[in-house]
Design a protein around this motif. Structure first.
Motif, short mmCIF file in Angstrom:
data_model
loop_
_atom_site.label_atom_id
_atom_site.label_comp_id
_atom_site.label_asym_id
_atom_site.label_seq_id
_atom_site.Cartn_x
_atom_site.Cartn_y
_atom_site.Cartn_z
N ASP A 123 34.52 41.00 35.98
CA ASP A 123 35.03 42.32 36.35
C ASP A 123 36.55 42.38 36.29
N SER A 124 37.18 41.30 36.73
CA SER A 124 38.65 41.24 36.71
C SER A 124 39.18 41.35 35.29
N LEU A 125 38.51 40.68 34.35
CA LEU A 125 38.94 40.76 32.96
C LEU A 125 38.80 42.17 32.41
N VAL A 126 37.73 42.85 32.78
CA VAL A 126 37.53 44.22 32.30
C VAL A 126 38.65 45.14 32.81
N THR A 127 39.07 44.93 34.04
CA THR A 127 40.17 45.76 34.58
C THR A 127 41.47 45.50 33.83
N LYS A 128 41.57 44.34 33.18
CA LYS A 128 42.77 44.01 32.41
C LYS A 128 42.64 44.41 30.94
N GLY A 129 41.53 45.07 30.61
CA GLY A 129 41.33 45.51 29.24
C GLY A 129 40.67 44.49 28.34
N VAL A 130 40.14 43.41 28.93
CA VAL A 130 39.43 42.39 28.16
C VAL A 130 37.94 42.64 28.33
N GLY A 131 37.34 43.33 27.38
CA GLY A 131 35.93 43.68 27.50
C GLY A 131 35.76 45.05 28.14
N PRO A 132 34.49 45.45 28.41
CA PRO A 132 33.33 44.57 28.43
C PRO A 132 32.85 44.10 27.06
N ILE A 133 32.98 44.94 26.02
CA ILE A 133 32.53 44.49 24.71
C ILE A 133 33.49 43.42 24.20
N GLY A 134 32.92 42.29 23.79
CA GLY A 134 33.73 41.19 23.28
C GLY A 134 34.22 40.23 24.33
N LEU A 135 33.84 40.43 25.58
CA LEU A 135 34.19 39.50 26.65
C LEU A 135 33.53 38.15 26.36
N THR A 136 34.29 37.07 26.38
CA THR A 136 33.73 35.77 26.03
C THR A 136 33.59 34.86 27.25
N PRO A 137 32.63 33.94 27.19
CA PRO A 137 32.49 32.96 28.26
C PRO A 137 33.75 32.12 28.47
N SER A 138 34.42 31.75 27.40
CA SER A 138 35.62 30.92 27.55
C SER A 138 36.72 31.64 28.31
N GLU A 139 36.89 32.93 28.04
CA GLU A 139 37.87 33.72 28.80
C GLU A 139 37.48 33.81 30.27
N THR A 140 36.18 33.90 30.51
CA THR A 140 35.70 34.01 31.89
C THR A 140 35.97 32.75 32.68
N ILE A 141 35.86 31.60 32.04
CA ILE A 141 36.15 30.33 32.71
C ILE A 141 37.58 30.33 33.25
N LEU A 142 38.53 30.71 32.43
CA LEU A 142 39.93 30.68 32.84
C LEU A 142 40.21 31.69 33.95
N GLU A 143 39.55 32.85 33.89
CA GLU A 143 39.73 33.84 34.94
C GLU A 143 39.11 33.37 36.25
N MET A 144 37.99 32.65 36.17
CA MET A 144 37.38 32.08 37.37
C MET A 144 38.33 31.09 38.03
N ARG A 145 38.96 30.25 37.22
CA ARG A 145 39.92 29.29 37.77
C ARG A 145 41.06 30.00 38.48
N SER A 146 41.57 31.06 37.86
CA SER A 146 42.67 31.81 38.46
C SER A 146 42.26 32.42 39.79
N LEU A 147 41.09 33.05 39.83
CA LEU A 147 40.63 33.69 41.08
C LEU A 147 40.38 32.65 42.15
N LEU A 148 39.78 31.54 41.80
CA LEU A 148 39.50 30.48 42.79
C LEU A 148 40.80 30.04 43.46
N ASN A 149 41.80 29.76 42.66
CA ASN A 149 43.06 29.26 43.23
C ASN A 149 43.78 30.32 44.08
N LYS A 150 43.60 31.60 43.74
CA LYS A 150 44.19 32.65 44.56
C LYS A 150 43.51 32.75 45.92
N LEU A 151 42.23 32.34 45.98
CA LEU A 151 41.45 32.48 47.22
C LEU A 151 41.53 31.24 48.13
N LEU A 152 42.17 30.19 47.68
CA LEU A 152 42.29 28.98 48.52
C LEU A 152 43.09 29.24 49.78
#
Length: 294
Positions: free
Chosen positions: A265-294
């Motif tokens: 969802d965060s990537l979509v708000t940044k204009g990445v997808g929904p069409i063409g959203l890739t798993p590899s991009e999602t991995i990096l966004e997950m890492r970013s969100l995780l570290n923000k929530l620590l």
């Protein structure tokens, strides 16, 4: 009529993953991921990349494809080995904190051997996905082995089927699974005695000890090959860290499901997808969100 499930609310648990200054890779868990048959190595590499980027101390890939069982120059941190029929001994030597099996596994004799070995490995968290689920659906022996493992080690196994895999496990159809997802997840939990993640819109998670909860995050851009492999690797990574950070497999699974969907969802708000959203991009966004929530 099924009651409305609770809303998944697990991201607040991410704070338990915060590391003390003196912690080392042993505190973050050793994860072994098994899969990657010929033609499907990418699935295991995606799961491995998710595991690595979500914080596992060691990420070891047992790769079934001989042509792909070598160091990956683009991701040299992954420890890639060739899976063999003596994998039970390989697991005993590795002493993993978590095992995940299924991404790109295929349904060969070696694949079945690997699944038997994973189910036989005691006590530790085990994540089962993709063709590992299909093998179980086709083998009463493997289903029985899964049930026995859960009797011996309750709460230590999670299954992550999409509706098609769920239908095979239930000897049903995808349409029936989707027509009553609450009933379906109850049936899957009863059949397997496992934590179950029924993927799809408003992914459901339930277990013998927990009523269903649904993840309200996520979007249609997640409907692309490899997203499930990313979830498998993410659950394994968080469960591996949870061994020494007070997070059990149920909680680790919830965190991964919610983090996965929120990252998309965060990537979509940044204009990445929904069409063409890739798993590899999602991995990096997950890492970013995780570290923000620590």
């Amino acid at each position: 009529m099924n009651p409305i499930p609770a809303t998944l609310d697990t991201l607040k648990l991410i704070k338990f993953l915060k590391r003390e200054p003196a912690e080392h890779k042993g505190n973050a868990g050793k994860v072994v991921l098994i899969g990657g048959a010929p033609g499907m190595a990418g699935a295991l590499i995606l799961a491995g990349n998710a595991c690595l980027h979500l914080g596992a101390g060691w990420t070891i890939l047992e790769m079934l494809d001989p042509a792909s069982a070598r160091a990956d120059a683009s991701q040299p941190e992954l420890m890639i080995r060739l899976a063999r029929l003596d994998i039970q001994q390989s697991l005993a030597n590795a002493k993993p904190d978590v095992i995940a099996i299924g991404p790109g596994l295929g349904k060969s004799e070696l694949a079945s051997c690997c699944l038997h070995a994973a189910l036989a490995y005691p006590s530790i968290p085990l994540v089962i996905d993709a063709d590992a689920l299909n093998l179980i659906s086709e083998s009463p022996e493997l289903l029985k082995q899964l049930q026995i493992r859960n009797q011996q080690f309750p709460g230590s196994t999670v299954l992550t089927p999409h509706p098609g895999e769920a239908a095979k496990l239930l000897q049903s159809t995808t349409e029936k699974v989707q027509s009553d997802r609450m009933k379906s997840i109850h049936q899957l939990v009863e059949l397997t005695q496992s934590i179950v993640v029924l993927k799809g819109q408003h992914t459901l998670i339930a277990s013998p000890a927990h009523p269903p909860a649904q993840c309200l995050a996520g979007n249609p851009g997640m409907g692309t090959g490899g997203m499930g492999d990313v979830l498998t690797g993410s659950i394994a990574a968080i469960a591996g860290q949870g061994v020494r950070h007070q997070i059990n497999l149920w909680q680790a699974t919830g965190i991964a499901v919610e983090l996965h969907a929120c990252a998309a969802d965060s990537l979509v708000t940044k204009g990445v997808g929904p069409i063409g959203l890739t798993p590899s991009e999602t991995i990096l966004e997950m890492r970013s969100l995780l570290n923000k929530l620590l």
